[in-house]
Scaffold this active site. Structure first.
Site, PDB file in Angstrom:
ATOM      1  CG  MET A 155      30.905  13.148  12.505  1.00  0.00           C
ATOM      2  SD  MET A 155      30.077  11.546  13.013  1.00  0.00           S
ATOM      3  CE  MET A 155      29.153  11.853  14.464  1.00  0.00           C
TER       4      MET A 155
ATOM      5  CG  HIS B 272      36.711  14.980  10.638  1.00  0.00           C
ATOM      6  ND1 HIS B 272      35.824  14.045   9.980  1.00  0.00           N
ATOM      7  CD2 HIS B 272      35.815  16.060  11.240  1.00  0.00           C
ATOM      8  CE1 HIS B 272      34.691  14.605   9.916  1.00  0.00           C
ATOM      9  NE2 HIS B 272      34.755  15.749  10.734  1.00  0.00           N
ATOM     10  CG  HIS B 273      35.355   8.186  10.831  1.00  0.00           C
ATOM     11  ND1 HIS B 273      36.417   7.390  10.704  1.00  0.00           N
ATOM     12  CD2 HIS B 273      34.211   7.428  10.805  1.00  0.00           C
ATOM     13  CE1 HIS B 273      35.950   6.317  10.660  1.00  0.00           C
ATOM     14  NE2 HIS B 273      34.633   6.192  10.639  1.00  0.00           N
ATOM     15  CB  ALA B 274      36.037  13.150   6.703  1.00  0.00           C
TER      16      ALA B 274
ATOM     17  CB  ILE C  91      42.055   8.644   9.422  1.00  0.00           C
ATOM     18  CG1 ILE C  91      43.249   7.488   9.481  1.00  0.00           C
ATOM     19  CG2 ILE C  91      41.596   8.897  10.654  1.00  0.00           C
ATOM     20  CD1 ILE C  91      44.477   7.920  10.381  1.00  0.00           C
TER      21      ILE C  91
END
Length: 482
Positions: free
Chosen positions: A21, A138-140, A142
């Site tokens: 992710m 990581h998409h968590a 940004i």
């Protein structure tokens, strides 16, 4: 330290070998004039030699008392930069294909969740004495809009500026004041429970105001006369199967003026035109495989709810849904159907408060995240068929210590049930498309990138007849993995 929101934490929960992710950018740069023979080696040493770090580059995950439930991120200052900054070289001839192969391979690998959640790869050997920066995070931590803003603040519009530091050492002006540190009590079982209870109450109040919008979404399901596209009203397709780790990446680049002339002629938005040419490319791609569903494919379109200038950690997005008109052969009629769909969706979203938007986003994305957690992703009807995103970027050329950025392309994530992602990023008068796909699920994805260009030519020839087709004169870039 700060606690992650439920949506940000969800990106960590579903991170796996098959579905890493993270999101990334691929920047193409030309070396400054009179660059030394050791220019790139010196750049690697400079990047690896950084000892001053700012969020989100120095953030590491620290689990909450209940495993995987609202984890927190903490700042650290002892970072192994030789791990995070890496040096690669392309094989001869160093063209778009070789670059695409490398980026596809780099993007397929998970980030190490025990370290700060990013990597930067300096890639030499690109033809015409250029090099590339592939940076993933990581998409968590940004989203696309925040990523572009960080990039803008790390580069300069002045080609003569020197002494610039890497982005992980540069604090944005809007972040001059450090985020407030939460008390340790907030991480005790009692503190966590109070935080969770307050969050639940807030969400409950927001959900109470969603009745009208949800009723409209439910009423739109199966109603072909209603322009509003509802979740789970999407057909099953080859795009919505299980995925495996290998990735495929392709790019295209078009003059923004071309698309804006079409927008003006048809009285639609730039997003509508992007969706239309993507819909046309998908229709052709699936027809060739005898796999086009009777119902139109739908797109989930991320919408930023991030205030101007905000580059805080985490995601600040919601979603609207739109038809892609893949059941319509006529390009102008397809564009009209897409415009009606997006216009209606935007009206519904704009009627909500910020808290209601947060609750709505959880309601739309919750089942999708849940399907990944439970292993049902790619086995049930999709919420929507694919994600198509358009992120506004800088409109003036940018430089890093004299190296000119020639183009920047987004590299996004795919997941079970979402084997394709199309993200656009505008830069210096161009619109740059990044096509990210699961290679085993869509082995010939690179055709899609070519088909969008031909769809743009077709739409332009109809709506802007005074402008000749640009199929041979427009700037186009392709990077496809084998």
């Amino acid at each position: 330290m700060r606690r992650m929101t439920p949506l940000d934490a969800a990106w960590l929960t579903v991170d796996s070998r098959d579905t890493p992710m993270h999101v990334a950018t691929l920047a193409i740069l030309s070396k400054p004039k009179n660059a030394s023979p050791t220019y790139l080696q010196d750049l690697v040493k400079e990047f690896q030699g950084a000892r001053s770090f700012v969020p989100p580059w120095n953030l590491r995950i620290r689990q909450s008392p209940l495993k995987n439930v609202l984890p927190v991120v903490e700042e650290i200052h002892d970072i192994d930069m030789e791990y995070h900054v890496r040096h690669s070289a392309l094989p001869h001839p160093g063209g778009e294909r070789e670059l695409g192969v490398l980026v596809s391979r780099l993007h397929a690998h998970q980030l190490d969740l025990s370290r700060p959640l990013w990597e930067c790869h300096i890639i030499e050997g690109l033809e015409n004495d250029r090099f590339a920066l592939y940076t993933k995070m990581h998409h968590a931590l940004i989203d696309g809009v925040a990523g572009v803003r960080i990039m803008q603040q790390s580069f300069s519009e002045n080609p003569r500026e020197r002494g610039m530091v890497p982005p992980w050492s540069k604090r944005a002006a809007t972040q001059a004041r450090r985020e407030r540190v939460l008390e340790d009590a907030a991480f005790s079982p009692t503190g966590w429970a109070q935080h969770a209870l307050a969050s639940t109450r807030s969400k409950a109040r927001s959900v109470a105001g969603l009745g009208k919008t949800l009723a409209h979404l439910v009423g739109a399901s199966g109603n072909r006369e209603n322009a509003l596209t509802s979740p789970y009203d999407s057909p099953k397709s080859v795009l919505n199967k299980r995925v495996s780790p290998p990735r495929r990446f392709g790019t295209q680049q078009y003059d923004l003026d071309r698309l804006k002339k079409i927008c003006k002629a048809a009285d639609v938005s730039l997003n509508d035109v992007v969706l239309c040419i993507c819909g046309a490319a998908l229709r052709r791609f699936l027809l060739e495989s005898n796999a086009l569903p009777d119902k139109p494919l739908t797109a989930g379109i991320p919408v930023s709810v991030r205030p101007a200038g905000d580059v805080q950690v985490g995601t600040a997005i919601s979603f609207i849904l739109s038809t892609l008109g893949t059941d319509i052969a006529d390009p102008v009629l397809r564009l009209k159907a897409i415009h009606a769909s997006t216009d209606k969706a935007k009206q519904e979203l704009q009627a909500l408060t910020r808290k209601q938007i947060d609750a709505y986003t959880l309601m739309v994305m919750g089942p999708f995240i849940g399907s990944l957690v439970t292993g049902l992703g790619g086995r049930t009807r999709p919420v929507f068929n694919l994600t198509i995103s358009n992120v506004p970027g800088p409109q003036k050329p940018l430089y890093f210590n004299g190296a000119r950025m020639e183009g920047i392309f987004p590299v996004s994530l795919v997941a079970h049930g979402q084997a394709l992602n199309i993200t656009c990023l505008s830069y210096a008068g161009k619109l740059n498309f990044g096509f990210t796909a699961a290679r085993d699920t869509l082995p010939h994805m690179q055709r899609l990138s070519v088909y969008t260009g031909e769809a743009l030519d077709e739409l332009e020839a109809i709506l802007v007849p005074s402008g000749k087709s640009r199929s041979t004169s427009s700037t186009k870039r392709k990077a496809a993995a084998s």
